[in-house]
Design an enzyme around this catalytic site. Structure first.
Site, PDB file in Angstrom:
ATOM      1  N   GLY A   1      18.833 -48.620 -26.356  1.00  8.44           N
ATOM      2  CA  GLY A   1      19.342 -49.167 -25.100  1.00  8.44           C
ATOM      3  C   GLY A   1      19.531 -48.106 -24.033  1.00  8.44           C
ATOM      4  O   GLY A   1      19.243 -48.337 -22.856  1.00  8.44           O
ATOM      5  N   ASP A   2      19.996 -46.929 -24.448  1.00  6.64           N
ATOM      6  CA  ASP A   2      20.147 -45.824 -23.502  1.00  6.64           C
ATOM      7  C   ASP A   2      18.786 -45.384 -22.970  1.00  6.64           C
ATOM      8  O   ASP A   2      18.643 -45.039 -21.797  1.00  6.64           O
ATOM      9  CB  ASP A   2      20.836 -44.639 -24.178  1.00  6.64           C
ATOM     10  CG  ASP A   2      22.117 -45.045 -24.876  1.00  6.64           C
ATOM     11  OD1 ASP A   2      22.844 -45.903 -24.330  1.00  6.64           O
ATOM     12  OD2 ASP A   2      22.392 -44.516 -25.969  1.00  6.64           O
TER      13      ASP A   2
END
Length: 303
Positions: free
Chosen positions: A252-253
């Site tokens: 997600g990052d």
């Protein structure tokens, strides 16, 4: 410039073994040590994509010094505040066919050190972006994201917030440039159950968060791809990258980093969404955060 904040960074000790037998001596097949924390992950993937950033946060003890030294060796600019006591975390990530994590608590952050960090944020301008990502340590006030966004509001910088629950809900009135909930988190915020295949329902929920203040809402949906509702009214859907998932940590990052890199280079939301999806997928298909070559390879395969 993009600035990332990691309140509780860590050294991630990643251990791979065929199986974990409780109560017995287990021997690893491989291990590695990586700098961890959502903001640090964003800065690391931005570096891979050739986009400069400055990683901010707090470091304590010998583990904190090792973390800062590692970032510096990787060429990631950083300005961590050294805490007067405690140790930065070592998180243990067990890869045994399934993922098990043992995450440390981390050091207490005293008010004086927090003020040092905030003063560094005072220098931001309207040309900058500020990324606030992840949970906050128990030693910080629960409204710290709101306090920071209130403090930097006069600078005109664009805020990116990757958080969950009330932590995200409470910052919406500050009109963050980008938020990135997954479809489950989006449903919780809106009080509905969302199916990732139901594009109209996901879009309606994203627009609800826009009405509450978010400018752009990027919804990640794992194998069902991603959906972006933009502040200029576009609804963009991107199919997921295809590959074998080896690692969920940092995906997600990586999507956030890819999106920001794509947006900064072109100002085009569709390109930003594709690059974000490619970066998230490339990390998921890798044993660590994705390299530029891995991201480019996945980008070529996206529909």
């Amino acid at each position: 410039m993009i600035y990332t904040v990691t309140f509780n960074p860590a050294l991630d000790y990643v251990v791979r073994l065929s199986q974990l037998v409780p109560g017995a001596v287990n021997r690893t097949q491989a291990e590695s040590l990586q700098c961890g924390g959502k903001g640090i992950n964003v800065s690391t993937v931005l570096k891979a994509l050739g986009v400069p950033s400055v990683a901010l946060g707090f470091a304590a003890g010998f583990t904190g010094r090792a973390l800062v030294d590692s970032l510096t060796e990787q060429g990631i600019a950083n300005e961590f505040v050294t805490l007067p006591a405690g140790l930065s975390r070592i998180n243990v990530k067990l890869k045994t066919g399934q993922e098990t994590e043992i995450n440390g608590r981390g050091p207490d952050i005293d008010p004086e050190s927090l003020e040092v960090l905030c003063r560094r944020l005072d220098r931001l301008t309207g040309e900058d972006m500020l990324v606030l990502a992840g949970s906050i340590p128990a030693s910080l006030p629960s409204d710290i994201y709101e306090r920071i966004l209130e403090r930097v509001k006069p600078t005109g910088c664009a805020a990116v917030v990757d958080a969950t629950g009330d932590l995200l809900a409470r910052v919406l009135p500050y009109r963050p440039f980008l938020i990135k909930p997954n479809h489950l988190e989006l449903g919780e915020l809106c009080g509905v159950t969302l199916s990732p295949q139901d594009t109209p329902a996901v879009t309606a929920a994203a627009r609800t968060l826009q009405e509450r203040g978010a400018r752009n809402v990027l919804v990640s949906m794992a194998g069902d791809g991603a959906l972006l509702v933009t502040e200029d009214g576009q609804i963009l859907r991107q199919a997921a990258a295809k590959g074998k998932v080896l690692n969920s940590v940092g995906a997600g990052d990586s999507m956030v980093a890819g999106f920001l890199a794509g947006w900064q280079s072109t100002g085009d939301y569709a390109h930003a969404l594709r690059l974000g999806t490619a970066a998230g997928g490339a990390t998921a298909f890798s044993v660590a955060l994705a390299t530029r070559q891995e991201i480019d390879r996945v980008l070529e395969t996206l529909q």
